[in-house]
Design a protein around this motif. Structure first.
Motif, PDB file in Angstrom:
ATOM      1  N   SER A  98       0.838  -1.202   0.000  1.00 10.12           N
ATOM      2  CA  SER A  98       0.000   0.000   0.000  1.00 10.12           C
ATOM      3  C   SER A  98       0.876   1.256   0.000  1.00 10.12           C
ATOM      4  O   SER A  98       0.553   2.246  -0.652  1.00 10.12           O
ATOM      5  CB  SER A  98      -0.977   0.000   1.183  1.00 10.12           C
ATOM      6  OG  SER A  98      -0.283   0.001   2.400  1.00 10.12           O
ATOM      7  N   ALA A  99       2.007   1.211   0.701  1.00 11.00           N
ATOM      8  CA  ALA A  99       2.906   2.369   0.685  1.00 11.00           C
ATOM      9  C   ALA A  99       3.390   2.638  -0.739  1.00 11.00           C
ATOM     10  O   ALA A  99       3.431   3.783  -1.191  1.00 11.00           O
ATOM     11  CB  ALA A  99       4.092   2.135   1.620  1.00 11.00           C
ATOM     12  N   ARG A 100       3.727   1.567  -1.470  1.00 14.11           N
ATOM     13  CA  ARG A 100       4.176   1.734  -2.859  1.00 14.11           C
ATOM     14  C   ARG A 100       3.042   2.256  -3.733  1.00 14.11           C
ATOM     15  O   ARG A 100       3.245   3.124  -4.585  1.00 14.11           O
ATOM     16  CB  ARG A 100       4.673   0.405  -3.425  1.00 14.11           C
ATOM     17  CG  ARG A 100       6.157   0.214  -3.188  1.00 14.11           C
ATOM     18  CD  ARG A 100       6.622  -1.215  -3.491  1.00 14.11           C
ATOM     19  NE  ARG A 100       7.522  -1.600  -2.426  1.00 14.11           N
ATOM     20  CZ  ARG A 100       7.565  -2.801  -1.861  1.00 14.11           C
ATOM     21  NH1 ARG A 100       6.768  -3.772  -2.256  1.00 14.11           N
ATOM     22  NH2 ARG A 100       8.410  -3.031  -0.896  1.00 14.11           N
ATOM     23  N   ALA A 101       1.846   1.726  -3.514  1.00 11.99           N
ATOM     24  CA  ALA A 101       0.706   2.142  -4.338  1.00 11.99           C
ATOM     25  C   ALA A 101       0.395   3.626  -4.143  1.00 11.99           C
ATOM     26  O   ALA A 101      -0.019   4.307  -5.077  1.00 11.99           O
ATOM     27  CB  ALA A 101      -0.519   1.294  -4.001  1.00 11.99           C
ATOM     28  N   TRP A 102       0.624   4.146  -2.931  1.00 12.94           N
ATOM     29  CA  TRP A 102       0.308   5.551  -2.627  1.00 12.94           C
ATOM     30  C   TRP A 102       1.536   6.437  -2.650  1.00 12.94           C
ATOM     31  O   TRP A 102       1.494   7.560  -2.141  1.00 12.94           O
ATOM     32  CB  TRP A 102      -0.381   5.648  -1.265  1.00 12.94           C
ATOM     33  CG  TRP A 102      -1.781   5.143  -1.247  1.00 12.94           C
ATOM     34  CD1 TRP A 102      -2.276   4.113  -0.497  1.00 12.94           C
ATOM     35  CD2 TRP A 102      -2.895   5.642  -2.013  1.00 12.94           C
ATOM     36  NE1 TRP A 102      -3.620   3.947  -0.759  1.00 12.94           N
ATOM     37  CE2 TRP A 102      -4.024   4.867  -1.666  1.00 12.94           C
ATOM     38  CE3 TRP A 102      -3.029   6.680  -2.958  1.00 12.94           C
ATOM     39  CZ2 TRP A 102      -5.283   5.093  -2.245  1.00 12.94           C
ATOM     40  CZ3 TRP A 102      -4.276   6.892  -3.525  1.00 12.94           C
ATOM     41  CH2 TRP A 102      -5.378   6.104  -3.164  1.00 12.94           C
ATOM     42  N   LYS A 103       2.650   5.980  -3.214  1.00 17.62           N
ATOM     43  CA  LYS A 103       3.892   6.721  -3.009  1.00 17.62           C
ATOM     44  C   LYS A 103       3.868   8.157  -3.543  1.00 17.62           C
ATOM     45  O   LYS A 103       4.431   9.042  -2.911  1.00 17.62           O
ATOM     46  CB  LYS A 103       5.114   5.942  -3.494  1.00 17.62           C
ATOM     47  CG  LYS A 103       5.217   5.668  -4.968  1.00 17.62           C
ATOM     48  CD  LYS A 103       6.471   4.804  -5.176  1.00 17.62           C
ATOM     49  CE  LYS A 103       6.922   4.630  -6.593  1.00 17.62           C
ATOM     50  NZ  LYS A 103       6.016   4.141  -7.584  1.00 17.62           N
ATOM     51  N   GLU A 104       3.183   8.382  -4.671  1.00 19.20           N
ATOM     52  CA  GLU A 104       3.106   9.767  -5.181  1.00 19.20           C
ATOM     53  C   GLU A 104       2.410  10.686  -4.173  1.00 19.20           C
ATOM     54  O   GLU A 104       2.833  11.814  -3.947  1.00 19.20           O
ATOM     55  CB  GLU A 104       2.332   9.855  -6.512  1.00 19.20           C
ATOM     56  CG  GLU A 104       3.163   9.513  -7.743  1.00 19.20           C
ATOM     57  CD  GLU A 104       3.176   8.023  -8.029  1.00 19.20           C
ATOM     58  OE1 GLU A 104       2.389   7.284  -7.373  1.00 19.20           O
ATOM     59  OE2 GLU A 104       3.979   7.592  -8.878  1.00 19.20           O
TER      60      GLU A 104
END
Ligand code: HEC
Length: 116
Positions: free
Chosen positions: A73-79
């Motif tokens: 989830s951190a990667r998915a929301w990184k922007e």
């Protein structure tokens, strides 16, 4: 009346002081020693998950779905994490308990390297 010159000045000011985005950030050539388990997880749990990982009213207004409790989830929301909290971006977390500046710089590096 606002002149074109004033508008141009405003646009330059906004460009200079505006949000820093993830696509403007760069990963150091040698990569980063930071990983989800050595850095990201603790950062997000300490500074974000009290609202973003909660349920119902515990979220204190954090929108549903914005949960940063796993590496995926951190990667998915990184922007969005970058735009709100990394480097000079300080709109998250709201309130007085800000992460220190060097932690925000480390968050920027970790995200710029793809949140490994
Ligand atoms: C005290 C509760 C609280 C904490 C702690 C908190 N947030 Fe939020 N967050 C909110 C609220 C309320 C909103 C909705 C209002 C807004 O977007 O400003 C929100 C919205 C967001 C959004 C969705 C809107 C967007 O810009 O895409 C993101 C992403 C976000 N927060 C990231 C973070 C990160 C990253 C942290 C930790 C560094 C964090 N937040 C810590 C309450 C919190």
């Amino acid at each position: 009346m606002i002149s074109r010159v004033h508008l141009a000045g405003l646009a330059m000011w906004l460009a200079g002081c505006g949000l820093e985005t993830l696509d403007e950030a760069s990963c150091p050539p040698a990569g980063t020693p930071l990983s989800y388990s050595s850095f990201g997880q603790a950062f997000l749990n300490t500074h974000c998950q009290s609202c973003h990982g909660g349920l119902g009213p515990d979220r204190q207004g954090a929108p549903a779905g914005y949960d940063f409790g796993t590496a995926e989830s951190a990667r998915a929301w990184k922007e969005r994490i970058y735009a709100r909290s990394a480097a000079g971006n300080t709109t998250m977390p709201p309130g007085p308990d800000d992460p220190p500046e060097d932690e925000r710089q480390r968050l920027a590096e970790w995200l710029a390297c793809g949140a490994p």
